[in-house]
Design a protein around this motif. Sequence first.
Motif, PDB file in Angstrom:
ATOM      1  N   VAL A  93      10.406  -6.284  -2.284  1.00  0.00           N
ATOM      2  CA  VAL A  93      10.427  -5.441  -3.233  1.00  0.00           C
ATOM      3  C   VAL A  93      12.002  -4.839  -3.256  1.00  0.00           C
ATOM      4  CG1 VAL A  93       9.697  -2.812  -3.639  1.00  0.00           C
ATOM      5  CG2 VAL A  93       8.120  -4.240  -2.423  1.00  0.00           C
ATOM      6  N   ASP A  94      12.527  -5.012  -4.316  1.00  0.00           N
ATOM      7  CA  ASP A  94      13.915  -4.444  -4.656  1.00  0.00           C
ATOM      8  C   ASP A  94      14.734  -5.273  -3.763  1.00  0.00           C
ATOM      9  OD1 ASP A  94      13.583  -3.240  -6.701  1.00  0.00           O
ATOM     10  OD2 ASP A  94      13.930  -1.156  -6.025  1.00  0.00           O
ATOM     11  N   GLY A  95      14.563  -6.537  -3.362  1.00  0.00           N
ATOM     12  CA  GLY A  95      15.226  -7.522  -2.408  1.00  0.00           C
ATOM     13  C   GLY A  95      15.026  -7.183  -0.934  1.00  0.00           C
ATOM     14  N   ARG A  96      14.048  -5.949  -0.828  1.00  0.00           N
ATOM     15  CA  ARG A  96      13.743  -6.056   0.945  1.00  0.00           C
ATOM     16  C   ARG A  96      12.210  -6.584   0.958  1.00  0.00           C
ATOM     17  NH1 ARG A  96      15.224  -0.039   2.843  1.00  0.00           N
ATOM     18  NH2 ARG A  96      15.204  -1.336   4.859  1.00  0.00           N
ATOM     19  N   ARG A  97      12.102  -7.233   2.234  1.00  0.00           N
ATOM     20  CA  ARG A  97      11.217  -8.116   2.400  1.00  0.00           C
ATOM     21  C   ARG A  97       9.946  -7.009   3.260  1.00  0.00           C
ATOM     22  NH1 ARG A  97       9.800 -14.148   4.197  1.00  0.00           N
ATOM     23  NH2 ARG A  97       7.741 -14.134   4.502  1.00  0.00           N
ATOM     24  N   LEU A  98       8.668  -6.988   2.896  1.00  0.00           N
ATOM     25  CA  LEU A  98       7.678  -6.187   3.780  1.00  0.00           C
ATOM     26  C   LEU A  98       6.680  -6.931   4.014  1.00  0.00           C
ATOM     27  CD1 LEU A  98       7.842  -2.976   1.173  1.00  0.00           C
ATOM     28  CD2 LEU A  98       9.067  -3.095   3.342  1.00  0.00           C
ATOM     29  N   SER A  99       5.937  -6.746   5.007  1.00  0.00           N
ATOM     30  CA  SER A  99       4.728  -7.281   5.694  1.00  0.00           C
ATOM     31  C   SER A  99       3.520  -6.308   5.396  1.00  0.00           C
ATOM     32  CB  SER A  99       4.725  -7.857   6.934  1.00  0.00           C
ATOM     33  OG  SER A  99       5.129  -6.914   7.866  1.00  0.00           O
ATOM     34  N   GLY A 100       2.461  -6.911   5.094  1.00  0.00           N
ATOM     35  CA  GLY A 100       1.286  -5.962   4.918  1.00  0.00           C
ATOM     36  C   GLY A 100       0.587  -5.727   6.222  1.00  0.00           C
ATOM     37  N   PRO A 101      -0.432  -4.540   6.438  1.00  0.00           N
ATOM     38  CA  PRO A 101      -0.710  -3.836   5.359  1.00  0.00           C
ATOM     39  C   PRO A 101       0.310  -2.906   4.665  1.00  0.00           C
ATOM     40  CG  PRO A 101      -1.754  -3.047   7.325  1.00  0.00           C
ATOM     41  CD  PRO A 101      -1.172  -4.313   7.542  1.00  0.00           C
ATOM     42  N   TYR A 102       0.018  -2.529   3.464  1.00  0.00           N
ATOM     43  CA  TYR A 102       1.150  -1.644   2.950  1.00  0.00           C
ATOM     44  C   TYR A 102       0.604  -0.276   2.523  1.00  0.00           C
ATOM     45  CZ  TYR A 102       2.369  -6.534   1.729  1.00  0.00           C
ATOM     46  OH  TYR A 102       2.767  -7.790   1.858  1.00  0.00           O
ATOM     47  N   THR A 103       1.533   0.610   2.463  1.00  0.00           N
ATOM     48  CA  THR A 103       1.045   2.246   2.171  1.00  0.00           C
ATOM     49  C   THR A 103       2.018   2.703   1.190  1.00  0.00           C
ATOM     50  OG1 THR A 103       0.349   2.444   4.511  1.00  0.00           O
ATOM     51  CG2 THR A 103       0.698   4.384   3.370  1.00  0.00           C
ATOM     52  N   ILE A 104       1.471   3.268   0.126  1.00  0.00           N
ATOM     53  CA  ILE A 104       2.052   3.893  -0.778  1.00  0.00           C
ATOM     54  C   ILE A 104       2.022   5.460  -0.785  1.00  0.00           C
ATOM     55  CG2 ILE A 104       2.378   4.246  -3.339  1.00  0.00           C
ATOM     56  CD1 ILE A 104       1.566   1.310  -3.923  1.00  0.00           C
ATOM     57  N   LEU A 105       3.018   6.160  -0.613  1.00  0.00           N
ATOM     58  CA  LEU A 105       3.125   7.619  -0.735  1.00  0.00           C
ATOM     59  C   LEU A 105       3.640   8.010  -2.013  1.00  0.00           C
ATOM     60  CD1 LEU A 105       4.582   8.341   2.694  1.00  0.00           C
ATOM     61  CD2 LEU A 105       2.122   8.422   2.285  1.00  0.00           C
ATOM     62  N   VAL A 106       2.901   8.986  -2.718  1.00  0.00           N
ATOM     63  CA  VAL A 106       2.866   9.332  -3.980  1.00  0.00           C
ATOM     64  C   VAL A 106       2.717  10.820  -4.079  1.00  0.00           C
ATOM     65  CG1 VAL A 106       0.445   8.688  -4.633  1.00  0.00           C
ATOM     66  CG2 VAL A 106       2.276   8.938  -6.319  1.00  0.00           C
ATOM     67  N   ILE A 107       3.561  11.374  -5.056  1.00  0.00           N
ATOM     68  CA  ILE A 107       3.377  12.803  -5.292  1.00  0.00           C
ATOM     69  C   ILE A 107       2.765  13.131  -6.712  1.00  0.00           C
ATOM     70  CG2 ILE A 107       4.879  15.060  -5.445  1.00  0.00           C
ATOM     71  CD1 ILE A 107       6.634  13.999  -3.472  1.00  0.00           C
ATOM     72  N   GLY A 108       1.885  13.935  -6.833  1.00  0.00           N
ATOM     73  CA  GLY A 108       1.375  14.284  -8.249  1.00  0.00           C
ATOM     74  C   GLY A 108       0.064  14.979  -7.933  1.00  0.00           C
ATOM     75  N   GLU A 109      -0.791  15.046  -8.987  1.00  0.00           N
ATOM     76  CA  GLU A 109      -2.053  15.686  -8.932  1.00  0.00           C
ATOM     77  C   GLU A 109      -3.104  14.765  -8.311  1.00  0.00           C
ATOM     78  OE1 GLU A 109      -5.115  18.242  -9.288  1.00  0.00           O
ATOM     79  OE2 GLU A 109      -3.015  18.703  -9.823  1.00  0.00           O
TER      80      GLU A 109
END
Length: 309
Positions: free
Chosen positions: A242-258
């Motif tokens: 992601v944007d040049g940085r390697r991540l391993s699963g599991p993944y967590t997305i934090l999102v602000i909104g309704e």
Amino acid sequence: MSDEHRETGTGWPEAEPPRPEGPAGEPDPRPEAPDPDELSPLAPDEPAEREADAPASPEAEPEGSAPAAGPVAAWSGKRRLTSAGAMIAVLLALLGFTLVVQLKTTSTDPTLAATREEDLVRISSDLDSRERRLRQDIATLEESQRQLRSGEQGRQAALEEATRRADELGILAGTLPAVGPGLSVRFEGDGKAISSTRILDAVEELRGAGAEAMQISGADGTAVRIIASTYFVDADGGGLVVDGRRLSGPYTILVIGEPATMRTALNIPGGVVASVSDAGGNVIVEEREVVEVSQLHAPIKLEHARPVS
């Protein structure tokens, strides 16, 4: 005059009509025609109703009366009934064609047919809420414009407006942290179930539902701020880049909104949650009153664009 003739009032003899003769001058053996006055008006076994049903003789109609229009009126009535029946048949055919087209159109939309009624109600409510927010934003911008054009408060209002816009742009660009209500979305499964394509689909669904700030983190806690230019690629040997940085699963997305709107967008039939589940993975969506997006993105250095002076 001959005795065989009778004298008439004119003095001329009245000739007797000749009788037909048979062969060789013999009289015709056929009986003479009966006298019409001696015929019986009805046969003994003939019903009396036939006399009433028989059409009246033209000579029996009184002088000056209109001619009988029974057959003509019946034919005209039959023609009117036939025209009305044809019109009704055409209208019924058009109605049937319309119903068939409508049913076919409805049945050919798999997403609409598979969506539950409560989901449709929630989506409609979310669209109404988004419309209200947009109208409020329009009213706020119009008020800001009015204040900017006023003489006294112009400079102060311009400064406050510039500060507010800078903060909003900083959050969108990922250069400023953000906090607010939102969701925590956790993706679990193997590389096929939570591939880069499905993670990107989730990000797009969240953006379409009104997400304002997002970041993604891997199992080791490495986080990347998600902005408009963020990309996702499947890494060799598993994981994501992601944007040049390697991540391993599991993944967590934090999102602000309704929260309700974004949760509905993820759970629509055929959406992200369904596709991950079909591939053997799992998506855990949790609503939170306070979500902190703290990971920052380095400012983008522009090489070609510059402000218009």
